[in-house]
Design a protein around this motif. Sequence first.
Motif, PDB file in Angstrom:
ATOM      1  N   LYS A 133       7.912  -2.113   1.065  1.00 28.27           N
ATOM      2  CA  LYS A 133       7.349  -1.863  -0.264  1.00 28.27           C
ATOM      3  C   LYS A 133       7.663  -0.437  -0.705  1.00 28.27           C
ATOM      4  O   LYS A 133       7.443   0.512   0.051  1.00 28.27           O
ATOM      5  CB  LYS A 133       5.838  -2.085  -0.243  1.00 28.27           C
ATOM      6  N   LEU A 134       8.175  -0.318  -1.928  1.00 27.62           N
ATOM      7  CA  LEU A 134       8.499   1.002  -2.464  1.00 27.62           C
ATOM      8  C   LEU A 134       7.232   1.704  -2.933  1.00 27.62           C
ATOM      9  O   LEU A 134       6.435   1.139  -3.689  1.00 27.62           O
ATOM     10  CB  LEU A 134       9.480   0.889  -3.636  1.00 27.62           C
ATOM     11  N   GLY A 135       7.065   2.939  -2.507  1.00 26.11           N
ATOM     12  CA  GLY A 135       5.906   3.718  -2.903  1.00 26.11           C
ATOM     13  C   GLY A 135       6.209   4.615  -4.095  1.00 26.11           C
ATOM     14  O   GLY A 135       7.233   4.468  -4.768  1.00 26.11           O
ATOM     15  N   PRO A 136       5.354   5.570  -4.368  1.00 25.03           N
ATOM     16  CA  PRO A 136       5.546   6.446  -5.533  1.00 25.03           C
ATOM     17  C   PRO A 136       6.657   7.474  -5.325  1.00 25.03           C
ATOM     18  O   PRO A 136       7.096   7.728  -4.207  1.00 25.03           O
ATOM     19  CB  PRO A 136       4.192   7.135  -5.667  1.00 25.03           C
ATOM     20  N   LEU A 137       7.074   8.074  -6.427  1.00 30.90           N
ATOM     21  CA  LEU A 137       8.053   9.162  -6.411  1.00 30.90           C
ATOM     22  C   LEU A 137       7.406  10.404  -5.810  1.00 30.90           C
ATOM     23  O   LEU A 137       6.307  10.793  -6.208  1.00 30.90           O
ATOM     24  CB  LEU A 137       8.522   9.455  -7.834  1.00 30.90           C
ATOM     25  N   VAL A 138       8.092  11.035  -4.851  1.00 27.58           N
ATOM     26  CA  VAL A 138       7.523  12.231  -4.226  1.00 27.58           C
ATOM     27  C   VAL A 138       8.305  13.493  -4.578  1.00 27.58           C
ATOM     28  O   VAL A 138       7.804  14.602  -4.417  1.00 27.58           O
ATOM     29  CB  VAL A 138       7.451  12.071  -2.694  1.00 27.58           C
ATOM     30  N   TYR A 139       9.548  13.330  -5.065  1.00 22.15           N
ATOM     31  CA  TYR A 139      10.331  14.508  -5.438  1.00 22.15           C
ATOM     32  C   TYR A 139      11.466  14.067  -6.354  1.00 22.15           C
ATOM     33  O   TYR A 139      12.030  12.984  -6.199  1.00 22.15           O
ATOM     34  CB  TYR A 139      10.925  15.190  -4.199  1.00 22.15           C
ATOM     35  N   ALA A 140      11.800  14.914  -7.334  1.00 22.32           N
ATOM     36  CA  ALA A 140      12.938  14.634  -8.213  1.00 22.32           C
ATOM     37  C   ALA A 140      13.497  15.955  -8.709  1.00 22.32           C
ATOM     38  O   ALA A 140      12.759  16.897  -8.994  1.00 22.32           O
ATOM     39  CB  ALA A 140      12.525  13.758  -9.391  1.00 22.32           C
ATOM     40  N   SER A 141      14.826  16.018  -8.813  1.00 21.04           N
ATOM     41  CA  SER A 141      15.490  17.183  -9.389  1.00 21.04           C
ATOM     42  C   SER A 141      16.515  16.694 -10.393  1.00 21.04           C
ATOM     43  O   SER A 141      17.090  15.610 -10.244  1.00 21.04           O
ATOM     44  CB  SER A 141      16.173  18.021  -8.302  1.00 21.04           C
ATOM     45  N   ASN A 142      16.741  17.500 -11.407  1.00 25.10           N
ATOM     46  CA  ASN A 142      17.641  17.109 -12.488  1.00 25.10           C
ATOM     47  C   ASN A 142      18.664  18.208 -12.703  1.00 25.10           C
ATOM     48  O   ASN A 142      18.320  19.381 -12.787  1.00 25.10           O
ATOM     49  CB  ASN A 142      16.849  16.887 -13.785  1.00 25.10           C
ATOM     50  N   GLN A 143      19.935  17.821 -12.788  1.00 20.30           N
ATOM     51  CA  GLN A 143      21.004  18.785 -13.034  1.00 20.30           C
ATOM     52  C   GLN A 143      21.841  18.314 -14.190  1.00 20.30           C
ATOM     53  O   GLN A 143      22.414  17.220 -14.158  1.00 20.30           O
ATOM     54  CB  GLN A 143      21.894  18.950 -11.796  1.00 20.30           C
ATOM     55  N   LEU A 144      21.915  19.136 -15.253  1.00 18.97           N
ATOM     56  CA  LEU A 144      22.714  18.801 -16.420  1.00 18.97           C
ATOM     57  C   LEU A 144      24.104  19.395 -16.269  1.00 18.97           C
ATOM     58  O   LEU A 144      24.242  20.587 -15.981  1.00 18.97           O
ATOM     59  CB  LEU A 144      22.066  19.338 -17.705  1.00 18.97           C
ATOM     60  N   PRO A 145      25.171  18.598 -16.468  1.00 16.63           N
ATOM     61  CA  PRO A 145      26.527  19.128 -16.358  1.00 16.63           C
ATOM     62  C   PRO A 145      26.871  20.010 -17.548  1.00 16.63           C
ATOM     63  O   PRO A 145      26.194  19.974 -18.579  1.00 16.63           O
ATOM     64  CB  PRO A 145      27.396  17.864 -16.339  1.00 16.63           C
ATOM     65  N   PRO A 146      27.933  20.854 -17.453  1.00 17.47           N
ATOM     66  CA  PRO A 146      28.347  21.682 -18.592  1.00 17.47           C
ATOM     67  C   PRO A 146      28.693  20.832 -19.795  1.00 17.47           C
ATOM     68  O   PRO A 146      29.202  19.716 -19.667  1.00 17.47           O
ATOM     69  CB  PRO A 146      29.588  22.417 -18.055  1.00 17.47           C
ATOM     70  N   ARG A 147      28.442  21.364 -20.963  1.00 18.58           N
ATOM     71  CA  ARG A 147      28.747  20.640 -22.192  1.00 18.58           C
ATOM     72  C   ARG A 147      30.213  20.810 -22.559  1.00 18.58           C
ATOM     73  O   ARG A 147      30.706  21.925 -22.668  1.00 18.58           O
ATOM     74  CB  ARG A 147      27.874  21.158 -23.341  1.00 18.58           C
ATOM     75  N   PRO A 148      30.900  19.723 -22.780  1.00 14.80           N
ATOM     76  CA  PRO A 148      32.325  19.848 -23.106  1.00 14.80           C
ATOM     77  C   PRO A 148      32.547  20.263 -24.540  1.00 14.80           C
ATOM     78  O   PRO A 148      31.742  19.976 -25.417  1.00 14.80           O
ATOM     79  CB  PRO A 148      32.862  18.428 -22.857  1.00 14.80           C
ATOM     80  N   PHE A 149      33.643  20.983 -24.765  1.00 10.59           N
ATOM     81  CA  PHE A 149      34.077  21.285 -26.122  1.00 10.59           C
ATOM     82  C   PHE A 149      35.120  20.253 -26.510  1.00 10.59           C
ATOM     83  O   PHE A 149      36.077  20.029 -25.768  1.00 10.59           O
ATOM     84  CB  PHE A 149      34.681  22.680 -26.203  1.00 10.59           C
ATOM     85  N   SER A 150      34.936  19.603 -27.641  1.00 10.54           N
ATOM     86  CA  SER A 150      35.797  18.488 -28.023  1.00 10.54           C
ATOM     87  C   SER A 150      36.512  18.768 -29.339  1.00 10.54           C
ATOM     88  O   SER A 150      36.035  18.398 -30.418  1.00 10.54           O
ATOM     89  CB  SER A 150      34.960  17.207 -28.163  1.00 10.54           C
ATOM     90  N   PRO A 151      37.672  19.452 -29.287  1.00  9.26           N
ATOM     91  CA  PRO A 151      38.425  19.661 -30.513  1.00  9.26           C
ATOM     92  C   PRO A 151      38.974  18.355 -31.039  1.00  9.26           C
ATOM     93  O   PRO A 151      39.400  17.486 -30.276  1.00  9.26           O
ATOM     94  CB  PRO A 151      39.552  20.604 -30.084  1.00  9.26           C
ATOM     95  N   LEU A 152      39.000  18.198 -32.344  1.00  5.86           N
ATOM     96  CA  LEU A 152      39.462  16.949 -32.939  1.00  5.86           C
ATOM     97  C   LEU A 152      40.920  17.005 -33.316  1.00  5.86           C
ATOM     98  O   LEU A 152      41.719  16.172 -32.926  1.00  5.86           O
ATOM     99  CB  LEU A 152      38.624  16.632 -34.184  1.00  5.86           C
ATOM    100  N   MET A 153      41.318  17.993 -34.096  1.00  2.00           N
ATOM    101  CA  MET A 153      42.692  18.085 -34.545  1.00  2.00           C
ATOM    102  C   MET A 153      42.968  19.511 -34.980  1.00  2.00           C
ATOM    103  O   MET A 153      42.079  20.321 -35.085  1.00  2.00           O
ATOM    104  CB  MET A 153      42.946  17.110 -35.714  1.00  2.00           C
ATOM    105  N   SER A 154      44.234  19.827 -35.208  1.00  2.00           N
ATOM    106  CA  SER A 154      44.587  21.149 -35.705  1.00  2.00           C
ATOM    107  C   SER A 154      45.785  21.045 -36.615  1.00  2.00           C
ATOM    108  O   SER A 154      46.606  20.141 -36.483  1.00  2.00           O
ATOM    109  CB  SER A 154      44.898  22.104 -34.546  1.00  2.00           C
ATOM    110  N   THR A 155      45.870  21.974 -37.565  1.00  2.00           N
ATOM    111  CA  THR A 155      47.005  22.021 -38.465  1.00  2.00           C
ATOM    112  C   THR A 155      47.500  23.444 -38.506  1.00  2.00           C
ATOM    113  O   THR A 155      46.746  24.393 -38.343  1.00  2.00           O
ATOM    114  CB  THR A 155      46.608  21.587 -39.898  1.00  2.00           C
ATOM    115  N   ALA A 156      48.794  23.627 -38.732  1.00  2.00           N
ATOM    116  CA  ALA A 156      49.341  24.979 -38.813  1.00  2.00           C
ATOM    117  C   ALA A 156      50.642  24.945 -39.587  1.00  2.00           C
ATOM    118  O   ALA A 156      51.349  23.949 -39.604  1.00  2.00           O
ATOM    119  CB  ALA A 156      49.580  25.542 -37.419  1.00  2.00           C
TER     120      ALA A 156
END
Length: 238
Positions: free
Chosen positions: A181-204
């Motif tokens: 039988k599964l009991g309650p949660l006793v520990y949890a940690s959360n790690q957020l990854p780096p946020r990506p930069f998403s260029p769409l297009m470029s003109t020159a």
Amino acid sequence: MLVRFVPLLSLAILTSTLSAQTIQVSKDNKTIAITATDTAEAEPDTADISIGYTVYGPTQDQTYADASRVSNRIVDALTAAGLKRDQIRSTEQNLSPVDPNDKPRYDKGIRFVATQSWKLTTKAASAAEALHLAITSGANNSGNIDWRLADDSPLEAEAARKALAHAQQVAASMAEGLHIKLGPLVYASNQLPPRPFSPLMSTASAGARVLNKTPTPLAILPDQVTRSATVYAVFSIE
């Protein structure tokens, strides 16, 4: 996803160090540890647009004068369209000699180049029109767009909730398969990854100019904003 089941058949104690917290696992305190990753998505409400121009000239004074006209024309057009000054931020400006090894330009008497760029922040729904206005006003080196949320903390929290629920589902499935039988949660940690930069297009292009015939805005479709969360969760088993 990493699943780890730790049964204990003796009174030995296994100590695991998790983010400065020590969890003791013994015969009377058995656990299942799960690492799970999940994501959450949302439509962006904000766009950061990179706009700028490049101009060339035969002398420093002439190149600077041309650059000044283009620079002010772009900013004036944007502010006249309703954008506020705090939505337009300068990121780079430069006036420098042309490299003598650039034979095609150097042979034509071009000796200086001027560049300038800004970050333009606007609503995601207005990104195409804002970019269109900048380009048709002379911003011939423009186009990268970073789609984002003005406040992405709710999206990050949603990703963490989904990851934790995922971990609990896996732990419950493991417990069922082991006839425990599964009991309650006793520990949890959360790690957020780096946020990506998403260029769409470029003109020159080689020089700044205003188009004689104004085309329609580009068909720009915003990409969804994605946030991921990885949760390490430890559940007790009974």
